[in-house]
Design an enzyme around this catalytic site. Structure first.
Site, PDB file in Angstrom:
ATOM      1  N   ASP A  63      -8.509  -0.804   5.064  1.00 50.04           N
ATOM      2  CA  ASP A  63      -7.814  -0.698   6.348  1.00 50.04           C
ATOM      3  C   ASP A  63      -8.812  -0.728   7.505  1.00 50.04           C
ATOM      4  O   ASP A  63      -9.821  -0.018   7.492  1.00 50.04           O
ATOM      5  CB  ASP A  63      -7.023   0.606   6.401  1.00 50.04           C
ATOM      6  CG  ASP A  63      -6.052   0.765   5.229  1.00 50.04           C
ATOM      7  OD1 ASP A  63      -6.327   0.221   4.151  1.00 50.04           O
ATOM      8  OD2 ASP A  63      -5.033   1.441   5.402  1.00 50.04           O
ATOM      9  N   ASP A 102      -3.035  -3.024   7.297  1.00 48.40           N
ATOM     10  CA  ASP A 102      -3.282  -2.018   8.332  1.00 48.40           C
ATOM     11  C   ASP A 102      -4.437  -2.421   9.244  1.00 48.40           C
ATOM     12  O   ASP A 102      -5.392  -1.671   9.459  1.00 48.40           O
ATOM     13  CB  ASP A 102      -3.525  -0.632   7.737  1.00 48.40           C
ATOM     14  CG  ASP A 102      -2.221   0.104   7.415  1.00 48.40           C
ATOM     15  OD1 ASP A 102      -1.149  -0.536   7.494  1.00 48.40           O
ATOM     16  OD2 ASP A 102      -2.284   1.300   7.092  1.00 48.40           O
ATOM     17  N   HIS A 138       1.566  -0.250   8.610  1.00 49.96           N
ATOM     18  CA  HIS A 138       1.456  -0.249  10.071  1.00 49.96           C
ATOM     19  C   HIS A 138       1.838  -1.598  10.672  1.00 49.96           C
ATOM     20  O   HIS A 138       2.299  -1.645  11.821  1.00 49.96           O
ATOM     21  CB  HIS A 138       0.060   0.199  10.495  1.00 49.96           C
ATOM     22  CG  HIS A 138      -0.110   1.682  10.404  1.00 49.96           C
ATOM     23  ND1 HIS A 138       0.161   2.532  11.452  1.00 49.96           N
ATOM     24  CD2 HIS A 138      -0.481   2.474   9.365  1.00 49.96           C
ATOM     25  CE1 HIS A 138      -0.056   3.785  11.080  1.00 49.96           C
ATOM     26  NE2 HIS A 138      -0.445   3.773   9.814  1.00 49.96           N
ATOM     27  N   HIS A 209      -1.120  -3.159  -0.413  1.00 45.07           N
ATOM     28  CA  HIS A 209      -1.567  -2.117   0.500  1.00 45.07           C
ATOM     29  C   HIS A 209      -1.452  -0.723  -0.111  1.00 45.07           C
ATOM     30  O   HIS A 209      -2.434   0.026  -0.150  1.00 45.07           O
ATOM     31  CB  HIS A 209      -0.769  -2.178   1.801  1.00 45.07           C
ATOM     32  CG  HIS A 209      -1.209  -1.159   2.811  1.00 45.07           C
ATOM     33  ND1 HIS A 209      -2.442  -1.208   3.413  1.00 45.07           N
ATOM     34  CD2 HIS A 209      -0.587  -0.045   3.310  1.00 45.07           C
ATOM     35  CE1 HIS A 209      -2.569  -0.175   4.247  1.00 45.07           C
ATOM     36  NE2 HIS A 209      -1.460   0.541   4.187  1.00 45.07           N
TER      37      HIS A 209
END
Length: 401
Positions: A63, A102, A138, A209
């Protein structure tokens, strides 16, 4: 239709051991034909691919959360980027880079980071390489209009990218409206992020993710990528309804983007057995060697669990998270044709770890993959060049300095 996959209930039966049940379930799944596409769903659209091949090294980056400098450091650490007179240049040859999602939120340089990765991907394709970005939770939050984690600097960046003047971009209402238009389904940034896979299998490694579970495979990996892309593009379905995000991708804490099944550094023995059981079933169904995940910041840096079958690469490097040192994970073939895994850190290659029985690696310094206390702190010094490795046949996967 996909074969029915049942989660492994660890310890069921008075005389069964967790390891016996895991091996039996994994073997049974591996022998059954598995279709990764639900044929009952019309294939009117093909989104980002779920399966790709790589000929060179494979590098995983965790990330980034809007931190352009850490993105640059990670890429330089991976040996794929050089900067010259303010210009970035791909020097990774046929390396495939997978960024685990992210890129958005918690940092000021979200769009700049996306543009950097896209430019490197363009250059890499000319040499047989690639740079893939995945969609994380996100990314999905922003497409859904949830801007809770957006920094003032990122709001400003969105306003400027949208084309507002400096005076307009200084107004909060204008910033919010600009971001909403950029990131709402069908907006310019939403359409850009629609190019990202949610799940990507590269050779025999699967990247996502949060984590991939057996029921996600039953739903279909390409179907997940297709439906996430349709939603981000703001497309309408054949029946006229607006596309909505698929529940297995981002609907709850067990979804691909949100689940932390494989990310916890401190777990009980029972939970570890359950986690590894789920992992074995998933990997067997995909015929994959290992899974690589982000999402959950690892306080001790990149590490692995379940005998090296899952690797965690979110080290919290963004200044908006832990501001930790950049680290990346590298998979490559050595001269003997063996798959070698290295954790690359600014101080050098962080090598050895304990507990990789499936792939036969044993070395004697600071643990990166812990078979005991997963929360144990890892030494930060690079492994001495004199460390020895004991390998097994059949293309073992192991760490090397």
């Amino acid at each position: 239709m996909a074969a029915e996959l049942q989660p492994c209930a660890v310890g069921s039966g008075s005389h069964s051991r967790p390891g016996d049940r895991v091996q039996a379930e994994a073997a049974a799944v591996a022998e059954r034909p598995v279709s990764f596409v639900d044929e009952s769903v019309p294939r009117l659209f093909t989104g980002p691919p779920a399966y790709v091949k790589a000929t060179g090294r494979i590098v995983a980056i965790g990330d980034l959360h809007g931190d352009l400098q850490k993105a640059l450091q990670s890429l330089e650490l991976a040996g794929v980027l050089e900067e010259e007179d303010g210009q970035v240049r791909w020097v990774g040859g046929d390396t495939t880079v997978v960024q685990l999602g992210d890129v958005l939120d918690r940092g000021d340089s979200e769009i700049a980071t996306v543009l950097l990765l896209r430019e490197l991907d363009r250059q890499a394709r000319l040499e047989g390489g690639a740079v893939w970005m995945l969609n994380g939770n996100h990314e999905s939050l922003n497409i859904a209009g949830d801007f809770r984690y957006v920094t003032p600097g990122a709001f400003w960046e969105s306003a400027v990218a949208y084309g507002l003047t400096e005076a307009e971009a200084s107004n909060w209402d204008s910033q919010a409206k600009a971001r909403l238009r950029l990131y709402s389904p069908g907006g310019a940034m939403a359409r850009e992020l629609a190019k990202n896979p949610t799940v990507l299998v590269v050779n025999d490694l699967v990247f996502c993710h949060g984590g991939l579970l057996p029921h996600h495979i039953k739903y279909g990996l390409q179907r997940i990528n297709d439906e996430v892309a349709l939603w981000m593009l703001g497309e309408s379905l054949a029946d006229g309804r607006h596309a909505s995000p698929p529940f297995p991708a981002m609907g709850d804490s067990n979804s691909v983007m949100w689940n932390r099944t494989f990310g916890k550094e401190r777990v009980s023995e029972y939970e570890r057995h359950h986690v590894c059981a789920q992992l074995e079933i998933t990997l067997a169904a995909l015929n994959c060697r290992a899974m690589v995940v982000g999402h959950t910041p690892q306080m001790g840096g990149c590490n692995c669990e379940c005998g090296g079958r899952v690797w965690r690469v979110d080290v919290g490097m963004s200044s908006g998270v832990l501001n930790a040192d950049a680290e990346v994970l590298e998979f490559r073939k050595n001269d003997a044709g063996q798959t070698v895994v290295r954790v690359l850190h600014a101080a050098g290659a962080l090598g050895s770890y304990r507990g990789m029985p499936q792939f036969g690696a044993v070395a004697a310094e600071a643990p990166v993959c812990m078979s005991g206390d997963v929360g144990a702190k890892r030494e930060r010094e690079p492994m001495p060049a004199t460390a020895h490795f004991q390998s097994l046949p059949a293309d073992p996967l192991y760490l090397e300095n």
